[in-house]
Motif scaffolding. Structure first.
Motif, PDB file in Angstrom:
ATOM      1  N   TYR A 214      -1.335 -31.388  14.092  1.00 31.99           N
ATOM      2  CA  TYR A 214      -0.879 -32.253  15.188  1.00 31.99           C
ATOM      3  C   TYR A 214      -0.996 -31.447  16.474  1.00 31.99           C
ATOM      4  O   TYR A 214      -0.539 -30.301  16.544  1.00 31.99           O
ATOM      5  CB  TYR A 214       0.572 -32.683  14.945  1.00 31.99           C
ATOM      6  CG  TYR A 214       1.081 -33.734  15.903  1.00 31.99           C
ATOM      7  CD1 TYR A 214       0.847 -35.087  15.664  1.00 31.99           C
ATOM      8  CD2 TYR A 214       1.810 -33.377  17.031  1.00 31.99           C
ATOM      9  CE1 TYR A 214       1.315 -36.058  16.536  1.00 31.99           C
ATOM     10  CE2 TYR A 214       2.288 -34.345  17.913  1.00 31.99           C
ATOM     11  CZ  TYR A 214       2.030 -35.676  17.662  1.00 31.99           C
ATOM     12  OH  TYR A 214       2.493 -36.637  18.524  1.00 31.99           O
ATOM     13  N   TRP A 215      -1.633 -32.066  17.501  1.00 35.14           N
ATOM     14  CA  TRP A 215      -1.867 -31.329  18.738  1.00 35.14           C
ATOM     15  C   TRP A 215      -2.110 -32.346  19.855  1.00 35.14           C
ATOM     16  O   TRP A 215      -1.982 -33.556  19.649  1.00 35.14           O
ATOM     17  CB  TRP A 215      -3.072 -30.399  18.560  1.00 35.14           C
ATOM     18  CG  TRP A 215      -3.097 -29.187  19.467  1.00 35.14           C
ATOM     19  CD1 TRP A 215      -2.102 -28.755  20.301  1.00 35.14           C
ATOM     20  CD2 TRP A 215      -4.166 -28.261  19.595  1.00 35.14           C
ATOM     21  NE1 TRP A 215      -2.481 -27.607  20.947  1.00 35.14           N
ATOM     22  CE2 TRP A 215      -3.753 -27.276  20.528  1.00 35.14           C
ATOM     23  CE3 TRP A 215      -5.439 -28.144  19.034  1.00 35.14           C
ATOM     24  CZ2 TRP A 215      -4.560 -26.213  20.917  1.00 35.14           C
ATOM     25  CZ3 TRP A 215      -6.240 -27.091  19.407  1.00 35.14           C
ATOM     26  CH2 TRP A 215      -5.812 -26.118  20.338  1.00 35.14           C
TER      27      TRP A 215
ATOM     28  N   LYS B 184       1.005 -28.103  15.796  1.00 33.20           N
ATOM     29  CA  LYS B 184       1.597 -27.926  14.469  1.00 33.20           C
ATOM     30  C   LYS B 184       0.456 -27.675  13.509  1.00 33.20           C
ATOM     31  O   LYS B 184      -0.532 -28.431  13.494  1.00 33.20           O
ATOM     32  CB  LYS B 184       2.390 -29.169  14.065  1.00 33.20           C
ATOM     33  CG  LYS B 184       3.587 -29.454  14.967  1.00 33.20           C
ATOM     34  CD  LYS B 184       4.325 -30.704  14.526  1.00 33.20           C
ATOM     35  CE  LYS B 184       5.504 -31.004  15.453  1.00 33.20           C
ATOM     36  NZ  LYS B 184       6.228 -32.242  15.057  1.00 33.20           N
TER      37      LYS B 184
END
Length: 272
Positions: A135-136, A126
């Motif tokens: 985010y990952w 994201k």
């Protein structure tokens, strides 16, 4: 006559008291001399009563427990195979370095066979408004992103890759966080180390942070992994999957700085 007699008694009494005092003093001195073993010196010509001094402290030799020392060679070099990550795996430096380590051990798996077995963290990315990840996945869980870089790809850290190494080499060990001297001792014993650094072997100048399923992580896109195969007083020698070079010479102090910045990560194995 009575008065004279009274005077004589007083005078005699005074002499008697003085004599008793003197005798008592001499007796006390004799007792002291006897007790302290100084009676010979007491009666030497011109001597005086010695003044007692506190006994000198007993001198005891300090006993030190010998400490074990580990002797490290000043230099060492290992002839390990080198493989290039390109062109198939632009983000596959870690799995290619693992391939080198396994081949040295005697397991002749190819990088493409191993990449199919590599742990993955498939958490979708994201992005922030500027295009950076918000985010990952977490590289300590598995490979983050696409190793072929056909899509966004990053890498994998020691904790994510260790289970794959352990599945092939039961003697595998994770020496992350240990002093660099231990990495050198490992090479001196004849075993290479899969070690994390940066693509240019310098301290990263740009860091990125994103959140992951197990918490935020700070890292750099310059993250890289190589096989440590040698060292001397001034340099380290690396099998570099990115350039495909064998025993690539890099300044030791510079390399240690980059390795430290990347968390002092390292995977290797013990002799059977």
């Amino acid at each position: 006559m009575r008065i004279i007699w009274q005077g004589l008694k007083v005078t005699f009494g005074l002499f008697l008291v003085a004599g008793l005092v003197f005798a008592s003093s001499v007796f006390a001195v004799l007792l002291y001399a006897k007790a302290t073993g100084k009676e010979t010196a007491l009666f030497a010509a011109g001597s005086t009563v010695p003044i007692a001094k506190p006994p000198a402290p007993v001198q005891t030799a300090e006993v030190s427990t010998p400490q074990p020392t580990i002797q490290t060679k000043t230099s060492a070099m290992i002839d390990a195979p080198v493989f290039a990550q390109l062109p198939e795996l632009p983000a596959g430096c870690e799995i290619t370095s693992l391939t080198m380590l396994l081949h040295f051990y005697g397991i002749t798996k190819t990088k493409m066979e191993l990449v199919a077995e590599m742990p993955l963290d498939n958490t979708p990315v994201k992005l922030n408004a500027d295009g950076s990840p918000a985010y990952w996945g977490n590289p300590n869980t598995g490979f983050v992103g696409d190793v072929t870089r056909k899509q966004r790809g990053f890498g994998i850290y020691h904790a994510g890759l260790f289970p794959l190494l352990k599945s092939y080499i039961p003697e595998a060990i994770d020496i992350t966080g240990e002093p660099f001297e231990l990495f050198e001792q490992q090479v001196a014993s004849g075993i290479p180390v899969l070690i994390w650094t940066t693509i240019d072997f310098n301290i990263p100048y740009k860091w990125v942070t994103w959140d992951t399923p197990i918490g935020p992580i700070q890292t750099t896109y310059a993250e890289h992994a190589v096989l440590l195969v040698g060292y001397d007083e001034n340099n380290v020698y690396l099998n570099d999957p990115y350039s495909g070079k064998k025993q690539l010479q890099i300044n030791k102090a510079q390399f240690i700085d980059s390795w430290s910045a990347m968390g002092k990560q390292g995977l290797t194995y013990m002799k059977k």
